[in-house]
Enzyme design. Structure first.
Site, PDB file in Angstrom:
ATOM      1  N   GLY A 259       1.372  -8.448   6.359  1.00 24.25           N
ATOM      2  CA  GLY A 259       0.928  -9.047   5.164  1.00 24.25           C
ATOM      3  C   GLY A 259      -0.761  -9.465   5.521  1.00 24.25           C
ATOM      4  N   ARG A 332       0.862   3.907  -5.403  1.00 21.75           N
ATOM      5  CA  ARG A 332       0.443   2.245  -5.388  1.00 21.75           C
ATOM      6  C   ARG A 332      -0.389   2.215  -6.899  1.00 21.75           C
ATOM      7  NH1 ARG A 332      -3.060   0.205  -2.979  1.00 21.75           N
ATOM      8  NH2 ARG A 332      -1.565  -1.258  -2.857  1.00 21.75           N
ATOM      9  N   CYS A 362       4.785  14.738 -15.168  1.00 23.56           N
ATOM     10  CA  CYS A 362       4.715  14.920 -15.992  1.00 23.56           C
ATOM     11  C   CYS A 362       5.801  12.836 -16.116  1.00 23.56           C
ATOM     12  CB  CYS A 362       6.044  15.853 -16.251  1.00 23.56           C
ATOM     13  SG  CYS A 362       5.575  17.360 -16.482  1.00 23.56           S
TER      14      CYS A 362
HETATM   15  C1  PLP Z   1       6.526  -5.163   5.608  1.00 17.91           C
HETATM   16  C2  PLP Z   1       6.620  -5.638   6.774  1.00 17.91           C
HETATM   17  C3  PLP Z   1       5.745  -5.358   7.792  1.00 17.91           C
HETATM   18  C4  PLP Z   1       4.060  -5.539   7.434  1.00 17.91           C
HETATM   19  O1  PLP Z   1       3.039  -5.712   6.340  1.00 17.91           O
HETATM   20  P1  PLP Z   1       1.568  -4.765   5.706  1.00 17.91           P
HETATM   21  O2  PLP Z   1       1.326  -5.448   4.786  1.00 17.91           O
HETATM   22  O3  PLP Z   1       1.735  -4.216   5.712  1.00 17.91           O
HETATM   23  O4  PLP Z   1       1.548  -5.809   6.893  1.00 17.91           O
HETATM   24  C5  PLP Z   1       5.909  -6.448   8.631  1.00 17.91           C
HETATM   25  N1  PLP Z   1       6.973  -7.060   9.095  1.00 17.91           N
HETATM   26  C6  PLP Z   1       7.844  -7.511   8.047  1.00 17.91           C
HETATM   27  C7  PLP Z   1       8.932  -8.242   8.493  1.00 17.91           C
HETATM   28  C8  PLP Z   1       7.944  -6.398   6.881  1.00 17.91           C
HETATM   29  O5  PLP Z   1       8.369  -6.053   5.797  1.00 17.91           O
END
Ligand code: PLP
Length: 437
Positions: A259, A332, A362
Site C-alpha cells: 500500500g 485506472r 466505444c
Molecule cells: C494488493 C495487495 C498488496 C499490494 O498493494 P500495493 O498498493 O500495490 O502495494 C499487498 N498485499 C496484499 C495482501 C494485497 O492484496
C-alpha cells in the site's frame, strides 16, 4: 477522493514525476535509462508499456536500506505487475512474492521465486488453489476467514503436508485512499475481525498439519501517510501478545501488507525513510521479522504507457485528442478516476490548452485525462502516460477485440520486448462458432 484525481489537487510536479520514472529530457526528447522512448515506439508501435529496470532496482534498494535495522523481507505484490521480466528482476534483488491466485503462483515460480519465499494472500482462494499452494510448499498461506481455515486444514490433512499459516487480520484502521482500494476497515470483505483472531489461532494450533507463523494485515493501496501503518502494527502486536498468552508461541512474522503510495500528480508519496521511521521502532523489540508487500511502490513509477495521437476534434465547446490507447489498455482513469500525467515524447514548446484525452473504445468512460492542459499535439505524435507500471498491463483487457499492448524492458541503454503485442488470432483461439455442432 473521487475528486482531485482526474485533475491533481495542486499543479503536478512534472520534474519530480520524471525523476521518479528515471526519465529525462535530452534536446526535447524523452529518454529512459539512456533509451529515447521514440526509438522504442518506432520499434514496437503504440500503445506499448515500457518499464525501467533501473528505477525498479532503485526503489527496492531504498526500501531495503531503510529497513536494514530490523529483520525484514520485501515480498513484491505480483498483482501490481506480473510480467516475468519484472518478477525475475525483483527475485534477483532478493525479494519474496505476495500472490493472490494459483495463476500468480505459477508466474512467480516461472520467474524463479522458490515457493518458500511466497506469501499467498486473498479473500477467496479455491480448494484447488489451496491444494496447489500446499503441494508447492508456499511460505505462508494467509487465511481470511474461519471457513477458509477449515478448508485449508482439510486440504493439508489430505495432502499430508505441513502448512505455515498467517492470519490476515482486519485491524479496523481507516486509510485515506480511494474506497475501492481501502481494505483495512471493518465492514469490508477483507481479513479476520480482531475478536476472532485468538479462536482462529487456537484452531490452527489444534491441527497437526498447520502452524501459525504470521499475523498479517493489508490496509489498502496508495497510502501516503504512515499513521495507519503505526496504528495497524500496534493492533497486530497486541494480537500477537494475546495469542502468546493463549499458549501459542509459533508466530515469527508480522506482515504489514503493501500500500505504499507513489506520486501520480501533486501528492506527497510515501518516503521509505519515513515509512521505516514509523515502523522500525514498533518492531524493534518484538523479536518478529517484518514482512512488507509493496506492489505499486516498486513498479508504479517505473512504467509508462506510450500512445499516439490518432485524431483531434472540437465538439460541444471542447477539444478532444483521440489516442490509440484506451480504457482496455489502462483502466485506472475510468475505473478509479485516477490522475496520470501525460507528457510529449518530443517536446516542442507549443502553446498549452485544455483537452480531453480519449481512447478508441466505444464508451464515454474511455478516457485517459479530462480537461488536461496539454501542448497542441499533432496527428501521429506520441505521448507517454506516466505512473503506468502498476495496475496497468495487468488490468488490461481485450474489450472491443483490441489486442493487449506489448511490454518492453529498458535497462542501461538497451531495450527488449518482455512480452510481444497480443495477436488478433489469440483473441479467439479455442472459440467455436458452432459449439453445438
Ligand atoms: C494488493 C495487495 C498488496 C499490494 O498493494 P500495493 O498498493 O500495490 O502495494 C499487498 N498485499 C496484499 C495482501 C494485497 O492484496
Amino acid at each position: 477522493m473521487g475528486q482531485g484525481v482526474l485533475t491533481p489537487r495542486g499543479a503536478a510536479d512534472v520534474e519530480a514525476l520524471l525523476a521518479d520514472a528515471g526519465l529525462e529530457r535530452r534536446a526535447g526528447s524523452l529518454v529512459m535509462a539512456d533509451v529515447p522512448l521514440t526509438a522504442v515506439a518506432e520499434a514496437v508501435g503504440t500503445p506499448a508499456y515500457v518499464y525501467n529496470a533501473e528505477s525498479i532496482r532503485a526503489r527496492y534498494a531504498a526500501l531495503d536500506a531503510a529497513l536494514s535495522a530490523i529483520p525484514h523481507r520485501i515480498c513484491y505484490a505480483v498483482k501490481a505487475n506480473g510480467n516475468l521480466a519484472v518478477l525475475r528482476l525483483l527475485h534477483e534483488l532478493g525479494a519474496g512474492a505476495d500472490i493472490v491466485s494459483a495463476g500468480e503462483l505459477a508466474r512467480a515460480r516461472a520467474a524463479g521465486f522458490p515457493a518458500e519465499r511466497v506469501v499467498f494472500s486473498g479473500v477467496g482462494k479455491s480448494a484447488e488453489e489451496l491444494r496447489e499452494a500446499a503441494a508447492a510448499g508456499v511460505g505462508h498461506i494467509n487465511v481470511e476467514s474461519a471457513e477458509e481455515l477449515e478448508l485449508l486444514a482439510s486440504v493439508a490433512a489430505e495432502a499430508g503436508r505441513r502448512v505455515s499459516v498467517g492470519i490476515r487480520v482486519n485491524p479496523d484502521v481507516t486509510a485515506d485512499t480511494h474506497p475501492y482500494i481501502s481494505t483495512g476497515k471493518s465492514g469490508i470483505k477483507f481479513g479476520v475481525p480482531t475478536d476472532q483472531v485468538v479462536d482462529a489461532a487456537r484452531f490452527i494450533a489444534a491441527q497437526r498439519e498447520l502452524e501459525l507463523t504470521s499475523i498479517a494485515m493489508h490496509l489498502g493501496s496508495q497510502l501516503t501517510d504512515t499513521g495507519p501503518f503505526q496504528e495497524g502494527i500496534q493492533r497486530l502486536l497486541a494480537l500477537v501478545a494475546e495469542v502468546r498468552t493463549a499458549g501459542i508461541t509459533s508466530v515469527k512474522v508480522l506482515d504489514v501488507g503493501g500500500g505504499l503510495g507513489i506520486r501520480y500528480g501533486a501528492e506527497t508519496p510515501m518516503d521509505p525513510a519515513a515509512f521505516a521511521a514509523a515502523v522500525v521502532p514498533l518492531m524493534a523489540s518484538s523479536g518478529l521479522t517484518l514482512y512488507v508487500e509493496p506492489g505499486r511502490f516498486l513498479v508504479g513509477s517505473a512504467g509508462v504507457l506510450l500512445t499516439s495521437v490518432l485524431f483531434r476534434k472540437h465538439s460541444g465547446g471542447k477539444s478532444f485528442v483521440i489516442v490509440d490507447a484506451g480504457m482496455n489498455d489502462l483502466v485506472r482513469p475510468s475505473h478509479y478516476h485516477a490522475y496520470h500525467e501525460i507528457v510529449e515524447l518530443e517536446a516542442a514548446g507549443r502553446p498549452v490548452g485544455p483537452v480531453d484525452v480519449v481512447g478508441p473504445v466505444c464508451e464515454t468512460g474511455d478516457f485517459l485525462a479530462l480537461d488536461r492542459p496539454l501542448p497542441a499535439l499533432e496527428r501521429g505524435e506520441r505521448v507517454a502516460v506516466l505512473g503506468a507500471g502498476a495496475y496497468g498491463f495487468v488490468m488490461a483487457s481485450s474489450y472491443n477485440a483490441r489486442p493487449r499492448p506489448p511490454e518492453v524492458m529498458v535497462d542501461a541503454g538497451r531495450f527488449a520486448v518482455a512480452r510481444p503485442r497480443e495477436e488478433v488470432a489469440e483473441l479467439f483461439r479455442g472459440e467455436r462458432s458452432t459449439p453445438l455442432g
